[in-house]
Design a protein around this motif. Structure first.
Motif, PDB file in Angstrom:
ATOM      1  N   GLU A   1      25.608 -11.382  -7.331  1.00  0.00           N
ATOM      2  CA  GLU A   1      26.927 -10.758  -7.361  1.00  0.00           C
ATOM      3  C   GLU A   1      26.874  -9.255  -7.088  1.00  0.00           C
ATOM      4  OE1 GLU A   1      25.170 -10.089 -11.359  1.00  0.00           O
ATOM      5  OE2 GLU A   1      25.229 -11.767  -9.934  1.00  0.00           O
ATOM      6  N   GLN A   2      25.700  -8.637  -7.195  1.00  0.00           N
ATOM      7  CA  GLN A   2      25.602  -7.186  -7.069  1.00  0.00           C
ATOM      8  C   GLN A   2      25.454  -6.743  -5.614  1.00  0.00           C
ATOM      9  OE1 GLN A   2      23.318  -6.473 -11.340  1.00  0.00           O
ATOM     10  NE2 GLN A   2      22.971  -5.066  -9.655  1.00  0.00           N
ATOM     11  N   VAL A   3      25.952  -5.546  -5.344  1.00  0.00           N
ATOM     12  CA  VAL A   3      25.835  -4.962  -4.010  1.00  0.00           C
ATOM     13  C   VAL A   3      24.554  -4.143  -3.898  1.00  0.00           C
ATOM     14  CG1 VAL A   3      26.882  -3.287  -2.418  1.00  0.00           C
ATOM     15  CG2 VAL A   3      28.305  -4.980  -3.567  1.00  0.00           C
ATOM     16  N   ILE A   4      24.154  -3.486  -4.995  1.00  0.00           N
ATOM     17  CA  ILE A   4      22.977  -2.616  -4.976  1.00  0.00           C
ATOM     18  C   ILE A   4      22.148  -2.836  -6.228  1.00  0.00           C
ATOM     19  CG2 ILE A   4      22.180  -0.205  -5.085  1.00  0.00           C
ATOM     20  CD1 ILE A   4      24.765   0.577  -3.629  1.00  0.00           C
ATOM     21  N   THR A   5      20.816  -2.872  -6.074  1.00  0.00           N
ATOM     22  CA  THR A   5      19.919  -2.815  -7.221  1.00  0.00           C
ATOM     23  C   THR A   5      18.952  -1.652  -7.006  1.00  0.00           C
ATOM     24  OG1 THR A   5      18.177  -4.275  -6.343  1.00  0.00           O
ATOM     25  CG2 THR A   5      20.027  -5.326  -7.517  1.00  0.00           C
ATOM     26  N   ASP A   6      18.490  -1.091  -8.114  1.00  0.00           N
ATOM     27  CA  ASP A   6      17.602   0.072  -8.070  1.00  0.00           C
ATOM     28  C   ASP A   6      16.666  -0.033  -9.263  1.00  0.00           C
ATOM     29  OD1 ASP A   6      16.346   2.524  -8.353  1.00  0.00           O
ATOM     30  OD2 ASP A   6      18.174   3.720  -8.269  1.00  0.00           O
ATOM     31  N   GLU A   7      15.403  -0.371  -9.007  1.00  0.00           N
ATOM     32  CA  GLU A   7      14.423  -0.470 -10.073  1.00  0.00           C
ATOM     33  C   GLU A   7      13.077   0.069  -9.602  1.00  0.00           C
ATOM     34  OE1 GLU A   7      14.001  -3.589 -12.929  1.00  0.00           O
ATOM     35  OE2 GLU A   7      15.664  -4.718 -12.054  1.00  0.00           O
ATOM     36  N   GLN A   8      12.642   1.157 -10.213  1.00  0.00           N
ATOM     37  CA  GLN A   8      11.303   1.700 -10.017  1.00  0.00           C
ATOM     38  C   GLN A   8      10.968   1.930  -8.537  1.00  0.00           C
ATOM     39  OE1 GLN A   8       8.533  -0.818 -12.175  1.00  0.00           O
ATOM     40  NE2 GLN A   8      10.001  -1.091 -13.838  1.00  0.00           N
ATOM     41  N   GLY A   9      11.908   2.546  -7.824  1.00  0.00           N
ATOM     42  CA  GLY A   9      11.667   2.851  -6.418  1.00  0.00           C
ATOM     43  C   GLY A   9      11.782   1.658  -5.496  1.00  0.00           C
TER      44      GLY A   9
ATOM     45  N   ARG B   1       0.831  -1.212   0.000  1.00  0.00           N
ATOM     46  CA  ARG B   1       0.000   0.000   0.000  1.00  0.00           C
ATOM     47  C   ARG B   1       0.864   1.260   0.000  1.00  0.00           C
ATOM     48  NH1 ARG B   1      -2.940  -2.774   3.945  1.00  0.00           N
ATOM     49  NH2 ARG B   1      -2.127  -1.390   5.578  1.00  0.00           N
ATOM     50  N   GLN B   2       1.889   1.265   0.834  1.00  0.00           N
ATOM     51  CA  GLN B   2       2.759   2.434   0.899  1.00  0.00           C
ATOM     52  C   GLN B   2       3.496   2.650  -0.422  1.00  0.00           C
ATOM     53  OE1 GLN B   2       3.037   4.724   3.187  1.00  0.00           O
ATOM     54  NE2 GLN B   2       2.043   3.850   4.991  1.00  0.00           N
ATOM     55  N   HIS B   3       3.933   1.555  -1.047  1.00  0.00           N
ATOM     56  CA  HIS B   3       4.635   1.685  -2.329  1.00  0.00           C
ATOM     57  C   HIS B   3       3.698   2.228  -3.404  1.00  0.00           C
ATOM     58  CE1 HIS B   3       7.538   0.982  -5.472  1.00  0.00           C
ATOM     59  NE2 HIS B   3       6.708   0.196  -6.117  1.00  0.00           N
ATOM     60  N   ARG B   4       2.477   1.735  -3.420  1.00  0.00           N
ATOM     61  CA  ARG B   4       1.510   2.227  -4.401  1.00  0.00           C
ATOM     62  C   ARG B   4       1.173   3.700  -4.178  1.00  0.00           C
ATOM     63  NH1 ARG B   4      -2.484  -3.103  -4.418  1.00  0.00           N
ATOM     64  NH2 ARG B   4      -1.162  -4.382  -5.804  1.00  0.00           N
ATOM     65  N   ALA B   5       1.335   4.154  -2.926  1.00  0.00           N
ATOM     66  CA  ALA B   5       1.070   5.560  -2.603  1.00  0.00           C
ATOM     67  C   ALA B   5       2.292   6.438  -2.851  1.00  0.00           C
ATOM     68  CB  ALA B   5       0.621   5.687  -1.149  1.00  0.00           C
ATOM     69  N   GLY B   6       3.390   5.827  -3.326  1.00  0.00           N
ATOM     70  CA  GLY B   6       4.567   6.605  -3.685  1.00  0.00           C
ATOM     71  C   GLY B   6       5.816   6.355  -2.874  1.00  0.00           C
ATOM     72  N   ALA B   7       5.745   5.504  -1.857  1.00  0.00           N
ATOM     73  CA  ALA B   7       6.917   5.239  -1.024  1.00  0.00           C
ATOM     74  C   ALA B   7       7.909   4.342  -1.760  1.00  0.00           C
ATOM     75  CB  ALA B   7       6.503   4.569   0.285  1.00  0.00           C
TER      76      ALA B   7
END
Length: 330
Positions: free
Chosen positions: A152-160, A101-107
């Motif tokens: 193998e990755q340290v960080i991922t970043d996709e669509q918030g 719910r929070q993600h859908r609200a923009g979090a």
């Protein structure tokens, strides 16, 4: 100012993945205050109960907000559970619809280390890249086949939606979020204050390949044991299939199903893991180590070693040799 909600999980958790981000984000506010600027984050602990004890009562955390309170947040941090991961997901089911719910609200939502198991359980990571601790990667892949695991990755970043690699690499993700939401200068300052290697992008050098034997296919286990005992020899798929009394096609299919690896990839990883152990514990030069695990082409060996570990054989030895005192690096 961004509102940050750090979850206080049910069951056991890695307390450092709660306290650490809280400390670093509050440090950001202190740094900004010293420059005459307003705070960047309002950081709160969010739980199902007001107080939660961890590590048999050694640590007790007090939630600033309870999940059933009505409030909006901008960033949710999901810390790492400790212990049985499937049980941890089950214990924390109440958090899942709230996160959605929070993600859908923009979090935005970020998982720290094994917190990826809880974030993935929301379904938000389906079809997206996700990192986690390499120790939990096989179980994660089995539990969440729709998520694109990148161990193998340290960080991922996709669509918030963010995730971090294992253990203290969650601090790299925290710095990444500081850089994204505040500034590069403040992130670098925090890296210096807390002595965090801000440039690290891969956790491959830390991975210990243990051979995926958590399955019941006995012929495939027999093949795996043969590979481990014959590192210096040339191992062909046909020979392994014959050893298991299977056709090559059937053997390859069953091997991938049981281990999650193609046969050739598995052989490579076993050989490179043996090479890593030798570089750590022996005085053999790189060529001697290479021959001991069945390779004769120096360039091919170095290329494969770097592809799997992220560093060259020489750099790996310099970093992890057990024959070299840690103080020698100073």
């Amino acid at each position: 100012m961004k509102h940050v909600s750090i979850l206080v999980p049910v069951g056991e958790a890695v307390v450092g993945s709660i306290e650490g981000p809280h400390k670093v984000l509050c440090q950001v506010n202190d740094l900004l205050a010293s420059m005459g600027q307003p705070p960047a984050f309002e950081v709160e602990l969010v739980g199902l109960t007001r107080h939660k004890a961890f590590n048999r009562g050694l640590f007790t955390l007090r939630a600033d907000r309870l999940l059933d309170e009505e409030f909006r947040t901008d960033l949710i941090l999901v810390p790492a559970p400790h212990g049985d991961l499937a049980e941890a997901v089950a214990l924390n089911q109440e958090f899942l619809p709230w996160i959605v719910r929070q993600h859908r609200a923009g979090a935005e939502v970020a998982s720290l280390c094994l917190g990826a198991f809880i974030l993935a359980a929301t379904g938000l990571m389906d079809g997206k890249k996700c990192a986690t601790h390499w120790l939990g990667a096989p179980q994660f892949a089995a539990m969440y086949p729709r998520v694109h695991l990148v161990p193998e990755q340290v960080i991922t970043d996709e669509q918030g939606l963010y995730s971090s690699g294992g253990a203290y690499s969650y601090l790299n993700l925290v710095l990444y979020l500081i850089e994204k939401h505040v500034s590069r200068d403040v992130a670098v300052c925090c890296a210096k204050v807390f002595q965090i290697d801000i440039g690290r992008q891969s956790q491959s050098p830390f991975v210990i390949f243990q051979g995926q034997k958590g399955h019941d296919d006995e012929p495939i286990k027999k093949a795996q044991e043969f590979i481990e005992k014959n590192l210096a020899g040339k191992i062909t798929i046909d020979d392994l299939a014959a050893l298991c009394c299977l056709s090559r096609r059937n053997f390859e299919r069953r091997f991938r199903k049981a281990t999650g690896n193609a046969v050739a990839e598995y052989v490579q990883r076993v050989k490179i893991e043996a090479a890593k152990m030798s570089l750590e514990s022996s005085q053999d030069n790189v060529s001697e180590v290479m021959y001991s695990v069945g390779y004769t082409d120096t360039k091919a060996f170095r290329t494969l070693f770097k592809r799997i570990t992220g560093v060259s054989p020489v750099a790996y030895r310099d970093r992890y040799s057990r024959k070299r005192p840690l103080a020698a690096a100073a």
